[in-house]
Design a protein around this motif. Sequence first.
Motif, mmCIF file in Angstrom:
data_model
loop_
_atom_site.group_PDB
_atom_site.id
_atom_site.type_symbol
_atom_site.label_atom_id
_atom_site.label_comp_id
_atom_site.label_asym_id
_atom_site.label_seq_id
_atom_site.Cartn_x
_atom_site.Cartn_y
_atom_site.Cartn_z
ATOM 1 N N ASP A 25 21.687 31.293 3.698
ATOM 2 C CA ASP A 25 22.748 30.614 4.432
ATOM 3 C C ASP A 25 23.036 31.424 5.696
ATOM 4 O OD1 ASP A 25 25.098 29.567 5.450
ATOM 5 O OD2 ASP A 25 25.956 29.160 3.479
ATOM 6 N N PRO A 26 22.683 30.899 6.862
ATOM 7 C CA PRO A 26 22.845 31.689 8.099
ATOM 8 C C PRO A 26 24.294 31.950 8.474
ATOM 9 C CG PRO A 26 22.239 29.434 8.626
ATOM 10 C CD PRO A 26 22.135 29.557 7.135
ATOM 11 N N ASN A 27 25.220 31.241 7.826
ATOM 12 C CA ASN A 27 26.638 31.398 8.149
ATOM 13 C C ASN A 27 27.322 32.461 7.296
ATOM 14 O OD1 ASN A 27 26.688 29.240 10.113
ATOM 15 N ND2 ASN A 27 26.538 27.818 8.380
ATOM 16 N N LYS A 28 26.599 33.015 6.326
ATOM 17 C CA LYS A 28 27.186 34.029 5.459
ATOM 18 C C LYS A 28 26.553 35.387 5.756
ATOM 19 C CE LYS A 28 28.375 30.966 1.601
ATOM 20 N NZ LYS A 28 28.170 30.714 0.143
ATOM 21 N N GLN A 78 12.919 33.227 6.220
ATOM 22 C CA GLN A 78 13.886 34.301 6.018
ATOM 23 C C GLN A 78 14.336 34.940 7.334
ATOM 24 O OE1 GLN A 78 11.000 33.952 4.378
ATOM 25 N NE2 GLN A 78 11.144 34.572 2.230
ATOM 26 N N LEU A 79 13.408 35.120 8.244
ATOM 27 C CA LEU A 79 13.729 35.841 9.480
ATOM 28 C C LEU A 79 14.894 35.221 10.260
ATOM 29 C CD1 LEU A 79 10.199 36.960 10.616
ATOM 30 C CD2 LEU A 79 12.199 38.453 10.528
ATOM 31 N N PRO A 80 14.943 33.908 10.459
ATOM 32 C CA PRO A 80 16.070 33.352 11.227
ATOM 33 C C PRO A 80 17.354 33.174 10.424
ATOM 34 C CG PRO A 80 14.526 31.609 10.673
ATOM 35 C CD PRO A 80 13.899 32.890 10.195
ATOM 36 N N THR A 81 17.279 33.276 9.087
ATOM 37 C CA THR A 81 18.468 32.960 8.280
ATOM 38 C C THR A 81 19.064 34.145 7.540
ATOM 39 O OG1 THR A 81 17.111 32.337 6.343
ATOM 40 C CG2 THR A 81 17.646 30.594 7.942
ATOM 41 N N ALA A 82 18.299 35.203 7.313
ATOM 42 C CA ALA A 82 18.795 36.345 6.538
ATOM 43 C C ALA A 82 19.922 37.065 7.269
ATOM 44 C CB ALA A 82 17.662 37.328 6.256
ATOM 45 N N SER A 83 20.887 37.525 6.512
ATOM 46 C CA SER A 83 21.958 38.338 7.086
ATOM 47 C C SER A 83 21.396 39.636 7.618
ATOM 48 C CB SER A 83 23.016 38.615 6.024
ATOM 49 O OG SER A 83 23.960 39.564 6.479
ATOM 50 N N HIS A 84 20.536 40.277 6.817
ATOM 51 C CA HIS A 84 19.907 41.541 7.203
ATOM 52 C C HIS A 84 18.417 41.474 6.889
ATOM 53 C CE1 HIS A 84 24.112 42.682 7.136
ATOM 54 N NE2 HIS A 84 23.833 43.872 7.634
ATOM 55 N N PHE A 85 17.614 41.919 7.836
ATOM 56 C CA PHE A 85 16.157 41.923 7.641
ATOM 57 C C PHE A 85 15.647 43.350 7.770
ATOM 58 C CE2 PHE A 85 11.678 41.269 8.427
ATOM 59 C CZ PHE A 85 11.382 40.220 7.565
ATOM 60 N N MET A 86 14.913 43.778 6.756
ATOM 61 C CA MET A 86 14.470 45.169 6.684
ATOM 62 C C MET A 86 12.944 45.274 6.747
ATOM 63 S SD MET A 86 15.054 47.861 3.498
ATOM 64 C CE MET A 86 16.841 47.744 3.612
ATOM 65 N N ILE A 87 12.477 46.232 7.517
ATOM 66 C CA ILE A 87 11.067 46.611 7.488
ATOM 67 C C ILE A 87 11.016 48.039 6.971
ATOM 68 C CG2 ILE A 87 8.955 46.984 8.813
ATOM 69 C CD1 ILE A 87 9.981 44.964 10.846
ATOM 70 N N PHE A 202 17.711 40.133 3.146
ATOM 71 C CA PHE A 202 18.929 40.151 2.325
ATOM 72 C C PHE A 202 19.940 39.158 2.892
ATOM 73 C CE2 PHE A 202 16.943 44.259 1.769
ATOM 74 C CZ PHE A 202 17.144 44.574 0.430
ATOM 75 N N GLY A 203 20.674 38.536 2.010
ATOM 76 C CA GLY A 203 21.697 37.585 2.449
ATOM 77 C C GLY A 203 22.221 36.800 1.270
ATOM 78 N N TYR A 204 22.621 35.569 1.540
ATOM 79 C CA TYR A 204 23.175 34.705 0.497
ATOM 80 C C TYR A 204 22.372 33.408 0.445
ATOM 81 C CZ TYR A 204 27.081 37.953 0.534
ATOM 82 O OH TYR A 204 27.848 39.099 0.464
ATOM 83 N N ARG A 205 21.946 33.041 -0.730
ATOM 84 C CA ARG A 205 21.074 31.880 -0.923
ATOM 85 C C ARG A 205 21.675 30.592 -0.352
ATOM 86 N NH1 ARG A 205 21.136 32.081 -7.416
ATOM 87 N NH2 ARG A 205 20.814 34.254 -6.836
#
Length: 225
Positions: A25-28, A78-87, A202-205
């Motif tokens: 959810d890109p809003n969370k 995932q890349l455009p919607t995740a709250s945090h993206f980790m490499i 990472f984020g919210y489904r």
Amino acid sequence: MSDLQAKKNELLSAFQFRHATKEFDPNKKISEADFQYILETGRLSPSSFGFEPWKFVIVQNQDIRAKLAEYASGARRQLPTASHFMIILSRLPKDMVASSDYIRRMMVNVQQLSPEIAEGKRTTYDHFLKTGFAIEDDPRVMFEWACRQTYIALGNMMTAAAWIGIDSCPIEGFNREKISDLLVEEGIMDPEHYGVAVMAAFGYRLHDPADKTRRCMQEVVEWVE
């Protein structure tokens, strides 16, 4: 119910909750405190000989995320919607040999070993690389061995996230060479010391997942007595 059983049930509930979230959810957004907690479980994770070959790069810049998506087919949702993206980066073989400056600094500055203990550990580690696991002569195997250490940290971070209701997804669906080149071009990764191990979002489904399926215990466990 005992406190111990309650803790067991809570942890198992986190494992039941966790799934490989394909779209968030890109809003969370994850709070700063919650993500720092997730990172701390990664930082405290175990590694072979305690040499911590990892670096956690958190990519919040949307322009760079869009560039990553060109070479990461497994992360395009995932890349455009995740709250945090980790490499997660892993140290290269040159840093992981027993004689490297990195290993010396780890033993002296981080582990705070005395010169005598440090030399004994260095000798043992050198024997492990050359004879025990016998991997030092193959740079690819050495790098992949270091990458395996990073997966321990990733697993802990995903579990920690699930424990507090945060979703995640481990990602290997990317072109390692292209992603590496991009990170170097953007000034994010030093190619003299690091390579790309794995990614995670990472984020919210956004959608509820299907029921979890796994093989039964009898198929995955064998007791030798």
